[in-house]
Design an enzyme around this catalytic site. Sequence first.
Site, PDB file in Angstrom:
ATOM      1  N   TRP A 156     -26.835 -49.661 -20.892  1.00 30.82           N
ATOM      2  CA  TRP A 156     -26.996 -49.529 -22.442  1.00 30.82           C
ATOM      3  C   TRP A 156     -27.469 -50.735 -23.296  1.00 30.82           C
ATOM      4  O   TRP A 156     -27.605 -50.890 -25.108  1.00 30.82           O
ATOM      5  CB  TRP A 156     -25.827 -48.847 -22.621  1.00 30.82           C
ATOM      6  N   ASN A 157     -28.377 -51.505 -22.686  1.00 28.07           N
ATOM      7  CA  ASN A 157     -28.120 -53.206 -24.045  1.00 28.07           C
ATOM      8  C   ASN A 157     -29.489 -52.973 -25.000  1.00 28.07           C
ATOM      9  O   ASN A 157     -29.277 -53.132 -25.842  1.00 28.07           O
ATOM     10  CB  ASN A 157     -27.709 -54.068 -23.531  1.00 28.07           C
ATOM     11  N   PRO A 182     -28.869 -44.285 -19.835  1.00 21.98           N
ATOM     12  CA  PRO A 182     -27.276 -44.578 -20.730  1.00 21.98           C
ATOM     13  C   PRO A 182     -26.652 -43.581 -21.183  1.00 21.98           C
ATOM     14  O   PRO A 182     -26.866 -42.988 -22.167  1.00 21.98           O
ATOM     15  CB  PRO A 182     -27.374 -46.397 -21.024  1.00 21.98           C
ATOM     16  N   GLU A 183     -25.135 -42.931 -20.478  1.00 19.34           N
ATOM     17  CA  GLU A 183     -24.090 -41.958 -21.306  1.00 19.34           C
ATOM     18  C   GLU A 183     -24.515 -42.582 -22.588  1.00 19.34           C
ATOM     19  O   GLU A 183     -24.014 -41.713 -23.464  1.00 19.34           O
ATOM     20  CB  GLU A 183     -23.779 -41.463 -20.265  1.00 19.34           C
ATOM     21  N   GLY A 233     -29.437 -53.420 -14.358  1.00 24.49           N
ATOM     22  CA  GLY A 233     -28.426 -53.109 -14.067  1.00 24.49           C
ATOM     23  C   GLY A 233     -27.705 -54.518 -13.801  1.00 24.49           C
ATOM     24  O   GLY A 233     -28.395 -55.557 -13.678  1.00 24.49           O
ATOM     25  N   SER A 234     -25.964 -54.531 -13.652  1.00 27.78           N
ATOM     26  CA  SER A 234     -25.281 -55.290 -12.821  1.00 27.78           C
ATOM     27  C   SER A 234     -26.085 -55.615 -11.017  1.00 27.78           C
ATOM     28  O   SER A 234     -25.734 -54.746 -10.628  1.00 27.78           O
ATOM     29  CB  SER A 234     -24.181 -55.131 -13.043  1.00 27.78           C
ATOM     30  N   GLU A 255     -33.664 -55.393 -10.825  1.00 29.81           N
ATOM     31  CA  GLU A 255     -33.748 -56.439 -12.173  1.00 29.81           C
ATOM     32  C   GLU A 255     -31.868 -55.905 -12.792  1.00 29.81           C
ATOM     33  O   GLU A 255     -31.347 -55.637 -12.773  1.00 29.81           O
ATOM     34  CB  GLU A 255     -34.981 -55.992 -13.411  1.00 29.81           C
ATOM     35  N   LEU A 256     -31.065 -57.107 -11.750  1.00 20.79           N
ATOM     36  CA  LEU A 256     -30.286 -57.241 -12.004  1.00 20.79           C
ATOM     37  C   LEU A 256     -29.382 -57.955 -12.692  1.00 20.79           C
ATOM     38  O   LEU A 256     -28.676 -58.563 -12.766  1.00 20.79           O
ATOM     39  CB  LEU A 256     -29.345 -57.540 -10.381  1.00 20.79           C
ATOM     40  N   CYS A 289     -29.276 -59.653 -21.113  1.00 16.70           N
ATOM     41  CA  CYS A 289     -29.432 -60.725 -19.542  1.00 16.70           C
ATOM     42  C   CYS A 289     -29.885 -61.313 -19.291  1.00 16.70           C
ATOM     43  O   CYS A 289     -29.792 -62.496 -18.576  1.00 16.70           O
ATOM     44  CB  CYS A 289     -29.711 -59.338 -18.311  1.00 16.70           C
ATOM     45  N   GLU A 386     -20.741 -63.284 -15.431  1.00 15.03           N
ATOM     46  CA  GLU A 386     -21.723 -63.453 -16.446  1.00 15.03           C
ATOM     47  C   GLU A 386     -21.276 -62.133 -17.464  1.00 15.03           C
ATOM     48  O   GLU A 386     -20.079 -61.481 -17.777  1.00 15.03           O
ATOM     49  CB  GLU A 386     -22.980 -62.737 -16.686  1.00 15.03           C
ATOM     50  N   GLU A 463     -41.095 -56.334 -13.737  1.00 15.24           N
ATOM     51  CA  GLU A 463     -41.987 -56.404 -14.403  1.00 15.24           C
ATOM     52  C   GLU A 463     -42.569 -56.229 -15.400  1.00 15.24           C
ATOM     53  O   GLU A 463     -42.402 -57.517 -15.929  1.00 15.24           O
ATOM     54  CB  GLU A 463     -40.234 -55.164 -15.001  1.00 15.24           C
TER      55      GLU A 463
END
Length: 485
Positions: A156-157, A182-183, A233-234, A255-256, A289, A386, A463
């Site tokens: 979502w960010n 992202p909802e 995401g996480s 990509e975590l 991130c 984080e 990416e």
Amino acid sequence: MDTKTAQYETLALYIGGRFLGANGRPEQDVINPATGEAIARLPHATPKDLDDAVNAASEAFQTWRHTPAIERSALLRRVASLIRERAPQIARNITLDQGKPLAEAVLEVQSCAEHAEWHAEECRRIYGRVIPARTPGVQQTVSREPIGVCAAFTPWNFPFNLSLRKVVAALGAGCTLVLKGPEDSPSAVVAMARIFHDAGLPAGCLNVVWGVPSEVSSHLINAPAVRKISFTGSATVGKQLASMAGAQMKRMTMELGGHSPVLVFDDADVEQAARFLARTKTRNAGQVCMAPSRFFVHEKAYERFVDAFAAEYASLRVGDGLDPQTQMGPLAHERRVQAMQSLVTDARERGASLVCGGNRLTDTGCFFPPTILTGVPDDARLMVEEPFGPVVPITTFSNTDEALARANALPYGLASYVFTNSIATAEYTANRIEAGMVGINHFGLALAETPLGGVKESGMGSEGGIETFDGYLVTKFVSQASRVP
């Protein structure tokens, strides 16, 4: 376009080239984090919808994989043009459902036109090679082929940027995909689907679904037709998805996130570095991130750095992202506010000193102030977890190897930052810091032409840059003799 009065995006699924509304499907509220009010209803995909999306992508792949690269390139260029044209409206809606200031949202969307153009160029350069044979009459060739149907999951960010990166990489490589966005901030992904639709992307090449994340991810990853997983995401969720995908030997790009260390040496332009880092940390209220998040400052520069950083950071104007005076918007949802409060409380209980901020600003909306803590011990949660918010821990170091050891102590390794005027120190730290990206004396990351990715628990694969298609291609070797020996 008047971004103050324009209508919010009409939310929908996008399956097989059709936009599908609720029509009896489950729905959820989309909340404006600046006001706490519901601004729209988002339809969730049913299990049949998910199957339809995978089937549509699988069928479309049989044609799209053979579409000439020059045609895929032309489509991505049309997409870039539409992104620039529609950026004001898309950005406004990102501010409404995600919270970031409008200027930041506009920049997020506009920068994506470059990503579309970069992939438009690079997809024309997916080359194979000829390997000289050991025997006359034998030809040995290597080709790169699209892996197939991909399932992508985005956070979502940066709802437009992080989704578009995956879509253009997959489509440019000749793959098709099902994207779960992202909802919490869905408008940008629906707008992106409309752009690809209007640019002439064949039906089924891109499909967008929504739902309960664990249910959707499990359904898509376990679908036999899905051959590649891409997730941002996480680390916790990434490990769960990787476990499911790994059990079926499916390709992954992960990509975590991370917990980016910042090393500020006493030979740096200390005050200038402090002001720069304060502005960088402000971006998206620290919900980035790659945001600088663990500050290690040489003991000889510590006081100067803290004073300059606090002067810049504490004075920021926090408010609704649609207010042109706002410098930092709300956090994306209430969960982030509670997380910030918990990290501050833990750090203070462990002996840290509060310089500014520390408590939510209002009862309405998800506003948390720029917060600085000094003397934060390495075992505080803020130094281990984080933060993903505007809370900054600052501590000292006395020598380079100590700073590197503490920077490398966590299992994460996405981004890192070094501030020094010494070429020797810059090279020494860059070669020894455990991170996929190192910024020295500036930010300079996440550009279309540069790879984005981490090491250790911050993920696998990249990416962007010339590496961007690697995760979406398989290598085929063909050895052909002119006759049977």
